[in-house]
Structures are given as structure tokens and as C-alpha cells.
Scaffold this motif. Sequence first.
Motif, mmCIF file in Angstrom:
data_model
loop_
_atom_site.group_PDB
_atom_site.id
_atom_site.type_symbol
_atom_site.label_atom_id
_atom_site.label_comp_id
_atom_site.label_asym_id
_atom_site.label_seq_id
_atom_site.Cartn_x
_atom_site.Cartn_y
_atom_site.Cartn_z
ATOM 1 N N UNK A 59 0.842 -1.195 0.000
ATOM 2 C CA UNK A 59 0.000 0.000 0.000
ATOM 3 C C UNK A 59 0.877 1.246 0.000
ATOM 4 N N UNK A 60 0.521 2.235 -0.832
ATOM 5 C CA UNK A 60 1.382 3.421 -1.010
ATOM 6 C C UNK A 60 1.698 4.148 0.294
ATOM 7 N N UNK A 61 0.687 4.371 1.144
ATOM 8 C CA UNK A 61 0.928 5.137 2.361
ATOM 9 C C UNK A 61 1.851 4.391 3.304
ATOM 10 N N UNK A 62 1.589 3.088 3.509
ATOM 11 C CA UNK A 62 2.438 2.283 4.387
ATOM 12 C C UNK A 62 3.847 2.190 3.809
ATOM 13 N N UNK A 63 3.931 2.032 2.492
ATOM 14 C CA UNK A 63 5.236 1.941 1.853
ATOM 15 C C UNK A 63 6.030 3.235 2.033
ATOM 16 N N UNK A 64 5.314 4.382 1.957
ATOM 17 C CA UNK A 64 5.975 5.676 2.131
ATOM 18 C C UNK A 64 6.534 5.799 3.539
ATOM 19 N N UNK A 65 5.726 5.412 4.554
ATOM 20 C CA UNK A 65 6.191 5.508 5.934
ATOM 21 C C UNK A 65 7.398 4.618 6.178
ATOM 22 N N UNK A 66 7.388 3.434 5.594
ATOM 23 C CA UNK A 66 8.515 2.514 5.782
ATOM 24 C C UNK A 66 9.772 3.007 5.071
ATOM 25 N N UNK A 67 9.580 3.640 3.920
ATOM 26 C CA UNK A 67 10.727 4.138 3.163
ATOM 27 C C UNK A 67 11.274 5.446 3.724
ATOM 28 N N UNK A 68 10.461 6.133 4.523
ATOM 29 C CA UNK A 68 10.876 7.428 5.088
ATOM 30 C C UNK A 68 10.623 7.437 6.594
ATOM 31 N N UNK A 69 11.067 6.366 7.253
ATOM 32 C CA UNK A 69 10.818 6.219 8.690
ATOM 33 C C UNK A 69 11.391 7.379 9.486
ATOM 34 N N UNK A 70 12.625 7.741 9.184
ATOM 35 C CA UNK A 70 13.273 8.811 9.936
ATOM 36 C C UNK A 70 12.540 10.131 9.763
ATOM 37 N N UNK A 71 12.126 10.423 8.529
ATOM 38 C CA UNK A 71 11.442 11.681 8.248
ATOM 39 C C UNK A 71 10.103 11.754 8.966
ATOM 40 N N UNK A 72 9.284 10.695 8.843
ATOM 41 C CA UNK A 72 7.965 10.708 9.482
ATOM 42 C C UNK A 72 8.088 10.721 11.004
ATOM 43 N N UNK A 73 9.095 10.027 11.528
ATOM 44 C CA UNK A 73 9.311 10.022 12.978
ATOM 45 C C UNK A 73 9.672 11.415 13.468
ATOM 46 N N UNK A 74 10.556 12.093 12.741
ATOM 47 C CA UNK A 74 10.972 13.436 13.133
ATOM 48 C C UNK A 74 9.809 14.420 13.063
ATOM 49 N N UNK A 75 9.008 14.330 12.005
ATOM 50 C CA UNK A 75 7.867 15.241 11.854
ATOM 51 C C UNK A 75 6.840 15.009 12.961
ATOM 52 N N UNK A 76 6.509 13.739 13.226
ATOM 53 C CA UNK A 76 5.510 13.439 14.253
ATOM 54 C C UNK A 76 5.998 13.862 15.638
ATOM 55 N N UNK A 77 7.278 13.625 15.925
ATOM 56 C CA UNK A 77 7.830 14.024 17.228
ATOM 57 C C UNK A 77 7.861 15.541 17.367
ATOM 58 N N UNK A 78 8.195 16.241 16.285
ATOM 59 C CA UNK A 78 8.239 17.703 16.330
ATOM 60 C C UNK A 78 6.851 18.285 16.595
ATOM 61 N N UNK A 79 5.840 17.751 15.914
ATOM 62 C CA UNK A 79 4.471 18.227 16.127
ATOM 63 C C UNK A 79 4.006 17.937 17.558
ATOM 64 N N UNK A 80 4.367 16.750 18.056
ATOM 65 C CA UNK A 80 4.004 16.405 19.433
ATOM 66 C C UNK A 80 4.689 17.325 20.425
ATOM 67 N N UNK A 81 5.957 17.617 20.192
ATOM 68 C CA UNK A 81 6.698 18.508 21.090
ATOM 69 C C UNK A 81 6.111 19.924 21.087
ATOM 70 N N UNK A 82 5.705 20.393 19.920
ATOM 71 C CA UNK A 82 5.065 21.708 19.837
ATOM 72 C C UNK A 82 3.761 21.707 20.632
ATOM 73 N N UNK A 83 2.980 20.618 20.496
ATOM 74 C CA UNK A 83 1.737 20.506 21.256
ATOM 75 C C UNK A 83 1.976 20.504 22.757
ATOM 76 N N UNK A 84 3.017 19.809 23.194
ATOM 77 C CA UNK A 84 3.353 19.775 24.618
ATOM 78 C C UNK A 84 3.793 21.142 25.114
ATOM 79 N N UNK A 85 4.563 21.859 24.309
ATOM 80 C CA UNK A 85 4.979 23.212 24.687
ATOM 81 C C UNK A 85 3.767 24.129 24.851
ATOM 82 N N UNK A 86 2.817 23.996 23.949
ATOM 83 C CA UNK A 86 1.593 24.805 24.034
ATOM 84 C C UNK A 86 0.819 24.477 25.310
#
Length: 262
Positions: free
Chosen positions: A224-251
Motif C-alpha cells: 500500500x502506497x501510504x504504508x510503503x511511504x512511511x517505511x521508506x521514510x521512517x526517519x522523516x515521518x518520525x521526526x515530523x511526528x515528534x516535532x508536532x508532538x513537542x510543539x503541542x506539549x509546549x503549548x
Amino acid sequence: MKSQVFNIKRFGLLLKTELMTGLKKNWISLLLICLIEVIVVLTIGTFFLILGQGWNCGGEVSRTIAAVIFLACLVMIVPAKIYGHVNNRESGPSYLMLPASRLEKFISMILVSVIIIPVAATGIFAGIDALLRLLDPTAGGQILRIPNAAFLTGLSMDGATMNPALFIDDLIQSLLIFLFGTVFFRSAKVPKTVLCLVVIGQIVSFIALGGVAIMDFDTNPLDRPMIRFFLDHTALTDTISDTLTNIGLLVCIWFKLKTLKF
């Protein structure tokens, strides 16, 4: 006329005061956290001596265990020790009366509990680890490595996923979670924060299991394209999700501090 929102001299004085006060009141706890590797190594080495097998500190395994314990203590204890008083009914009012704006207090809180003290403690821990490897031939190889640029040049699952740099935002996230628990709960701050994390983890697990239950297994999920994208870009998606979570926690921390009353 001094700004009522942010004044650099006033902020500098607040930062210095909070840092010095935090260190003065909690230096024993912070020292013990930094010396965890020494405690673990001495315990394991003494155990081997009692068994008559000669001195052996346990090598990389014991030092890795010590590093995990160090990080756990750093994340859970430091925010509560340094800022556990801000919402206390007895000491909280004096914190609110400090000659600084809420923004200055917020920035100072983040710098002291998430950056300055954790970075300094990690540096001391790394120095002790290097000294141990130098003095003890049974200590093994290096367990703390300087992050490289793999996560910038190859944001995929190959090699970049285990890059130490990718765990920096996770460490910051953990510190922010327990800092939020510190300013949110008035008592039993660490146990209540851990309990909330367990409950949230259970809820997420049930949701994930529900998604698996309704998944169509006639086709390979990896195709599946979406799952394949996440697996191929694990570091990128992990960094983006963690950054958004950290911003939410700061707020969340900001609004809790801004609305703090007694």
C-alpha cells in the motif's frame, strides 16, 4: 521603559536564579543520577568478585543498562525536582510573585529543565563513561556515539533509523511530558504521569488492534502506497511526528503556566 512581556536583563536574572536554586536544592539527586554508571559497575564488579571470578564490570551490557537507567531518571526526576513547587499551594504563590512575566518564566522553565540541566548531566555521564573505558579493560567499547548526518542525507529505514540523532527529539518529548505532568498534577507528579502514559498507550493499542481487525489482508499491506511511504521514510515521518508532538506539549505547558492560580 521595561517591557512587561519580555526583558532580557530580567529574564537573565530569572534564568540564573532558577538554575542556581534548582542545583543548590537538588545537587545530591542530580549527582546520584550522573553517577548511576559508577554504581552499576561497582555493583556488578563486586558480584563477580564475590563469586571468585575476578573483577568484571559487565562490559557494554552493564554500561548500556546504566545509560538506560540514567535517561529514565533524568526524564522522570529532573522536571519534578526543579519545578515541582510551581503549583504547590504553599510555595506556588511565591513563584507567581517573582518579578518576571509568564513568558519569561515559561522560557526559563524549558531551558533549565529540558536543555541546560539534561545536557550538562549527559555530558558528565559521557565523561564518566569515557573515563571508565580508559581505566577498566573489562568495560568494553563505546556505547555513546556522536550522531552523524545519516538522518539528513538518507531519511529511510536503511541505517538512519538507528541514528542516535533521531532519539534526541524523543528525549526532549519525554522531558516535556514529565514537565507537563509536573505543572499539571499537584501531588504524586511522576506516578500520575506514568499512569496517564500507560492509559494512553492502552487506548492507542486498542485503536491499532481495531484497525488491524478491519484491514483487508487480500493484498500485502506493505504494497500500500501510504504504508510503503512511511517505511521508506521512517526517519522523516518520525521526526515530523515528534516535532508536532513537542510543539503541542509546549503549548500545553504554556497555557497551564499562564492560567496557574491559587
